[in-house]
Write a protein that holds these residues in place. Structure first.
Motif, short mmCIF file in Angstrom:
data_model
loop_
_atom_site.label_atom_id
_atom_site.label_comp_id
_atom_site.label_asym_id
_atom_site.label_seq_id
_atom_site.Cartn_x
_atom_site.Cartn_y
_atom_site.Cartn_z
N ALA A 317 -5.01 -0.94 -0.07
CA ALA A 317 -3.94 -1.83 -0.54
C ALA A 317 -2.86 -2.00 0.53
O ALA A 317 -2.37 -3.11 0.77
CB ALA A 317 -3.33 -1.28 -1.83
N LEU A 318 -2.49 -0.90 1.19
CA LEU A 318 -1.47 -0.98 2.25
C LEU A 318 -1.92 -1.90 3.38
O LEU A 318 -1.13 -2.71 3.89
CB LEU A 318 -1.18 0.42 2.81
CG LEU A 318 -0.47 1.41 1.88
CD1 LEU A 318 -0.30 2.75 2.60
CD2 LEU A 318 0.88 0.89 1.44
N LEU A 319 -3.18 -1.77 3.77
CA LEU A 319 -3.69 -2.61 4.86
C LEU A 319 -3.77 -4.07 4.46
O LEU A 319 -3.77 -4.95 5.31
CB LEU A 319 -5.06 -2.11 5.32
CG LEU A 319 -5.09 -0.73 6.00
CD1 LEU A 319 -6.50 -0.38 6.44
CD2 LEU A 319 -4.14 -0.69 7.18
N ARG A 320 -3.81 -4.34 3.18
CA ARG A 320 -3.81 -5.72 2.69
C ARG A 320 -2.39 -6.26 2.50
O ARG A 320 -2.20 -7.38 2.05
CB ARG A 320 -4.56 -5.81 1.37
CG ARG A 320 -6.07 -5.62 1.52
CD ARG A 320 -6.78 -5.71 0.17
NE ARG A 320 -8.21 -5.62 0.34
CZ ARG A 320 -9.08 -5.56 -0.68
NH1 ARG A 320 -8.63 -5.58 -1.92
NH2 ARG A 320 -10.38 -5.50 -0.45
N GLY A 321 -1.40 -5.43 2.80
CA GLY A 321 -0.02 -5.90 2.72
C GLY A 321 0.63 -5.70 1.37
O GLY A 321 1.71 -6.25 1.12
N VAL A 322 0.01 -4.91 0.49
CA VAL A 322 0.60 -4.65 -0.82
C VAL A 322 1.81 -3.73 -0.67
O VAL A 322 1.75 -2.74 0.07
CB VAL A 322 -0.44 -4.00 -1.76
CG1 VAL A 322 0.21 -3.57 -3.07
CG2 VAL A 322 -1.59 -4.97 -2.02
N GLU A 323 2.89 -4.03 -1.36
CA GLU A 323 4.07 -3.16 -1.38
C GLU A 323 3.90 -2.17 -2.52
O GLU A 323 3.95 -2.55 -3.70
CB GLU A 323 5.33 -4.00 -1.59
CG GLU A 323 6.62 -3.21 -1.54
CD GLU A 323 6.97 -2.73 -0.14
OE1 GLU A 323 7.66 -1.70 -0.03
OE2 GLU A 323 6.54 -3.39 0.84
N PRO A 324 3.71 -0.88 -2.24
CA PRO A 324 3.44 0.08 -3.31
C PRO A 324 4.70 0.43 -4.08
O PRO A 324 5.81 0.27 -3.56
CB PRO A 324 2.90 1.29 -2.56
CG PRO A 324 3.58 1.23 -1.24
CD PRO A 324 3.70 -0.24 -0.91
N PRO A 325 4.58 0.96 -5.28
CA PRO A 325 5.75 1.45 -6.01
C PRO A 325 6.31 2.71 -5.35
O PRO A 325 5.69 3.26 -4.43
CB PRO A 325 5.20 1.75 -7.41
CG PRO A 325 3.76 2.06 -7.17
CD PRO A 325 3.32 1.17 -6.03
N ASP A 326 7.45 3.16 -5.82
CA ASP A 326 8.06 4.37 -5.26
C ASP A 326 7.13 5.56 -5.38
O ASP A 326 7.08 6.41 -4.49
CB ASP A 326 9.38 4.66 -5.99
CG ASP A 326 10.04 5.93 -5.49
OD1 ASP A 326 10.46 5.95 -4.32
OD2 ASP A 326 10.13 6.90 -6.27
N LEU A 327 6.38 5.63 -6.46
CA LEU A 327 5.41 6.70 -6.68
C LEU A 327 4.11 6.10 -7.18
O LEU A 327 4.11 5.36 -8.17
CB LEU A 327 5.94 7.71 -7.71
CG LEU A 327 4.91 8.73 -8.25
CD1 LEU A 327 4.49 9.70 -7.15
CD2 LEU A 327 5.48 9.49 -9.45
N THR A 328 3.02 6.41 -6.50
CA THR A 328 1.68 6.09 -7.01
C THR A 328 1.10 7.40 -7.53
O THR A 328 1.03 8.39 -6.79
CB THR A 328 0.78 5.51 -5.92
OG1 THR A 328 1.36 4.31 -5.41
CG2 THR A 328 -0.60 5.20 -6.47
N ALA A 329 0.73 7.41 -8.81
CA ALA A 329 0.25 8.64 -9.44
C ALA A 329 -1.19 8.48 -9.91
O ALA A 329 -1.64 7.37 -10.23
CB ALA A 329 1.14 8.99 -10.64
N PRO A 330 -1.93 9.59 -9.98
CA PRO A 330 -3.29 9.56 -10.52
C PRO A 330 -3.28 9.57 -12.04
O PRO A 330 -2.21 9.71 -12.64
CB PRO A 330 -3.88 10.86 -9.97
CG PRO A 330 -2.70 11.79 -9.98
CD PRO A 330 -1.51 10.94 -9.58
#
Length: 379
Positions: A317-330
């Motif tokens: 997702a990062l390489l596709r330019g997605v801006e992640p949330p402050d925390l990505t959780a499982p």
């Protein structure tokens, strides 16, 4: 609330260990990764594990390598050896390899500012695991969510036994070197538990600092249990010397290895008959202990051993330019003797299927990576 200073943990410098793994071939062996442009495809990942001599960390790293191999991504593992200087050296080595993605599980919070500077200069996308690093996306449990889930389990069991603030001491075991983003797990647990069980002095998480030892006289104690069996055993053994023999004891730690040590200390002191312990990870020792009837009553399950597949999806997702949330959780659940067979096949410790991702993490589904594993509800 009484605050007593505590001697800081001493870090031991360990030897750097390399664990390089080979990926699948790129000609016909690499599965289709969808619409991701070729020049931004995730092919090579550098991963720094906190300590490869600790079972839960080594197992997680090994599974990360296997997950990468399964979808045609090379994951090279570096051992931080529970040491800040080694982690900084590794950060430079990782950057020099010019991978598509840097994944850092810092062994100590003190190393993160240097690692951040190294990663920023490289311009390579990065993910911080468990301990935040400035400039990197962050993947971790939702510590507060899991701490409250376990507090609810333990509060119910305490009430059923007639345990309360008049006859019970709660011991929380931080891992001081990992810093507040990890240790919020135990301080938040204490806050939630004492709000649910009668007779305890009300304490909030922010009142328990890294230097706190006695939280509330006779009722609450914080020790540095570290992250392994030996440190958990030592810290718990010392704590028990200060707790009257007629009091019940609840021990809550930051991971299952520490809890294994805590349970051994309770058993050695013949205090396990009036004790409850809980940890993080729901690893095989935890499941085996719960199945055996030991006083291990809960373990937070963030599907730790499967984090590799989520990190691969997050990196994509990062390489596709997605801006992640402050925390990505499982996916997350408090595993108990009562519900473990809904998480694991009866008599087994291998997870058959994970619950759905938290809402804020569902962007990972859009990468198509999790669908290749087929073990997450909704993927």
């Amino acid at each position: 609330m009484t605050i007593r200073p505590r001697v800081a943990a001493v870090l031991v410098v360990s030897t750097l260990i390399w664990a390089g793994m080979t990926s699948c071939s790129s000609d016909g062996g690499r599965p289709d990764t969808g619409a991701l442009p070729a020049h931004r495809e995730l092919k090579r990942v550098a991963y720094a594990a906190p300590n490869m001599t600790t079972q839960i960390y080594a197992g997680q790293a090994d599974n990360f390598v296997k997950a990468g191999r399964r979808i045609g991504v090379e994951v090279k593992v570096y051992d931080n050896s529970a040491d800040a200087a080694t982690a900084i050296t590794n950060a430079n080595l990782m950057v020099a390899q010019k991978p598509d993605l840097l994944v850092e599980f810092a062994p100590v919070a003190d190393a993160t500012s240097r690692i951040s500077a190294i990663f920023k200069r490289s311009g390579i996308p990065c993910i911080a695991v468990n301990v935040r690093i400035e400039g990197c996306a962050f993947f971790n449990f939702d510590q507060k969510y899991l701490a409250r889930a376990q507090a609810e389990v333990i509060a119910a069991k305490m009430k059923a036994k007639g345990w309360d603030g008049t006859n019970t001491t709660v011991v929380i075991e931080q891992a001081s070197k990992l810093g507040p983003s990890v240790n919020i797990a135990v301080t938040w647990f204490y806050q939630e538990l004492v709000s649910m069980v009668p007779g305890f002095e009300t304490i909030t998480s922010d009142q328990i600092t890294a230097a706190t030892t006695t939280i509330a006289e006779g009722q609450g104690l914080q020790v540095d249990g570290g992250t392994d069996i030996d440190s958990g055993f030592s810290a718990t053994s010392q704590a028990l010397q200060t707790i009257p023999a007629d009091r019940n004891v609840v021990v809550y730690t930051v991971n299952d290895d520490t809890t294994v040590g805590a349970l051994r200390a309770l058993t050695t002191a013949r205090r396990d008959g009036r004790a409850m312990v809980a940890g993080y990870g729901a690893t095989k020792p935890a499941i085996d202990a719960m199945r055996s009837g030991a006083p291990w009553v809960s373990s937070a399950k963030g599907f730790w051993e499967e984090w590799g597949q989520f990190l691969l999806a997050m990196g994509t997702a990062l390489l596709r330019g997605v801006e992640p949330p402050d925390l990505t959780a499982p996916p997350m659940i408090a595993v108990t003797p009562e519900n473990m067979d809904s998480v694991y096949a009866p008599g087994m410790t291998k997870v058959t299927r994970m619950p759905a991702l938290p809402e804020s993490s569902k962007y990972l589904l859009e990468t198509g990576i999790l669908q290749k594993f087929g073990n997450v509800e909704g993927a």
